[in-house]
Design an enzyme around this catalytic site. Structure first.
Site, PDB file in Angstrom:
ATOM      1  N   TRP A   9       0.803  -1.229   0.000  1.00 19.15           N
ATOM      2  CA  TRP A   9       0.000   0.000   0.000  1.00 19.15           C
ATOM      3  C   TRP A   9       0.831   1.271   0.000  1.00 19.15           C
ATOM      4  CZ3 TRP A   9      -4.760  -0.310   3.798  1.00 19.15           C
ATOM      5  CH2 TRP A   9      -5.692  -1.221   3.278  1.00 19.15           C
ATOM      6  N   LYS A  10       2.135   1.123   0.230  1.00 19.11           N
ATOM      7  CA  LYS A  10       3.021   2.297   0.305  1.00 19.11           C
ATOM      8  C   LYS A  10       2.387   3.352   1.227  1.00 19.11           C
ATOM      9  CE  LYS A  10       4.842   0.993  -4.118  1.00 19.11           C
ATOM     10  NZ  LYS A  10       5.649   1.323  -5.254  1.00 19.11           N
ATOM     11  N   HIS A  94      12.995  -2.737   0.062  1.00 19.23           N
ATOM     12  CA  HIS A  94      12.274  -2.220  -1.111  1.00 19.23           C
ATOM     13  C   HIS A  94      13.119  -1.132  -1.791  1.00 19.23           C
ATOM     14  CE1 HIS A  94       9.283  -0.231  -3.570  1.00 19.23           C
ATOM     15  NE2 HIS A  94       8.562  -1.348  -3.478  1.00 19.23           N
ATOM     16  N   GLU A  96      12.343   1.615  -2.981  1.00 20.08           N
ATOM     17  CA  GLU A  96      12.049   2.991  -2.555  1.00 20.08           C
ATOM     18  C   GLU A  96      12.763   3.310  -1.250  1.00 20.08           C
ATOM     19  OE1 GLU A  96       7.787   2.738  -2.893  1.00 20.08           O
ATOM     20  OE2 GLU A  96       7.977   2.787  -5.078  1.00 20.08           O
ATOM     21  N   GLU A 163      11.860  -7.001  -8.220  1.00 20.95           N
ATOM     22  CA  GLU A 163      11.205  -5.782  -8.702  1.00 20.95           C
ATOM     23  C   GLU A 163      12.213  -4.901  -9.438  1.00 20.95           C
ATOM     24  OE1 GLU A 163       7.506  -4.878  -6.145  1.00 20.95           O
ATOM     25  OE2 GLU A 163       9.209  -3.980  -5.144  1.00 20.95           O
ATOM     26  N   GLY A 169       5.749   1.494 -10.548  1.00 22.83           N
ATOM     27  CA  GLY A 169       4.915   2.696 -10.475  1.00 22.83           C
ATOM     28  C   GLY A 169       4.512   3.274 -11.825  1.00 22.83           C
TER      29      GLY A 169
HETATM   30  P1  PGA Z   1       3.757  -0.813  -8.512  1.00 19.37           P
HETATM   31  O1  PGA Z   1       4.662  -1.001  -7.216  1.00 19.37           O
HETATM   32  O2  PGA Z   1       2.872  -2.012  -8.625  1.00 19.37           O
HETATM   33  O3  PGA Z   1       3.020   0.451  -8.276  1.00 19.37           O
HETATM   34  O4  PGA Z   1       4.705  -0.727  -9.676  1.00 19.37           O
HETATM   35  C1  PGA Z   1       5.246  -2.234  -6.911  1.00 19.37           C
HETATM   36  C2  PGA Z   1       6.130  -2.083  -5.704  1.00 19.37           C
HETATM   37  O5  PGA Z   1       6.831  -1.073  -5.607  1.00 19.37           O
HETATM   38  O6  PGA Z   1       6.147  -2.957  -4.835  1.00 19.37           O
END
Ligand code: PGA
Length: 250
Positions: A9-10, A94, A96, A163, A169
């Protein structure tokens, strides 16, 4: 191997009301899914999510964990705290968070803290770019070796989420192509096998993440050589997320 879908869900949900509305809608729509589903929420919503999901086929997870076990670490949330709040899984490393300065040593420590509390880490790996020379394999291998190399001889219970950063994103078209994914999944298995033996390599669940949407989930699942997905933006749309879970369960 049982299929798995992780919702990430970030920081998309702002209030606990938003979070519980989304959770109940997801819960209702995937009641009969044959895949396991983990919803990784911001830690402030964890307790409520754990409670809301009790008795359902979904579990709650966290998006990050402290590298420290306990003590004077302002702002940190430990693995034990996450567990007490109801998490069963934790996303570790992750991209990010890596881009906010998290290095390989920190990720390895977070992985250990998670395992010490018998939580299941979802270890994220992935290259920033790809070119025809195949250098991205070395990046993925280095990430796997530094996170897992200190964990002893036996493969711990964990999930690997592959990923590629450039695919995160965006939209369905930006995701990796199924055959590229298959090649990378095989490479990840080989790397894990070199650390923990053939059985480890064969048994580790590998997820794909990076612009998974209802439109590409079927193809990636069918030919990608993976056990499921980690879904970011599409996991906050209950209709779309349920469709993705459906493709994984098929
Ligand atoms: P996304 O993100 O589906 O929006 O590309 C995936 C993630 O960062 O885990």
């Amino acid at each position: 191997m049982k299929k798995l879908v992780v919702a990430n869900w970030k920081m998309y949900q702002e209030t606990s009301q938003d979070a519980s509305r989304l959770l109940s809608s997801i819960k209702r729509r995937i009641k009969h899914a044959r895949a396991d589903v983990v919803v990784c929420v911001p830690s402030i919503f964890l307790q409520a999510a754990g409670k809301a999901l009790r008795g359902s086929n979904l579990v709650a997870g966290a998006q990050d964990v402290s590298r420290f076990g306990e003590g004077a670490y302002t702002g940190e949330v430990s693995a034990r705290m996450l567990k007490a709040a109801g998490a069963t899984h934790v996303i570790v490393g992750h991209s990010e968070r890596r881009s906010m300065g998290e290095d390989e040593a920190t990720i390895a420590e977070k992985l250990l803290r998670t395992l010490e509390e018998k939580l299941i880490p979802i270890l994220c790996v992935g290259e920033k770019t790809r070119d025809s020379s195949g250098r991205h394999f070395a990046v993925i291998e280095a990430q796997l070796r530094s996170a897992l190399g200190r964990g002893g001889k036996k493969l711990p219970v964990l999930v690997i989420a592959y990923e590629p950063v450039f695919a995160i994103g965006k939209g369905a078209d930006a995701a990796l192509k199924p055959m590229e994914l298959q090649e990378t999944a095989i490479f990840i298995r080989k790397t894990v096998a070199s650390l923990f033996g053939r059985t480890g390599g064969l048994s580790v669940p590998i997820l794909y993440g990076g612009s998974v949407e209802a439109a590409n989930a079927r193809g990636l699942m069918k030919e990608g050589g993976i056990q499921g997905f980690m879904v970011g933006h599409a996991s906050t749309n209950p209709v779309e997320f349920a469709e993705i879970v459906q493709h994984v369960s098929a």
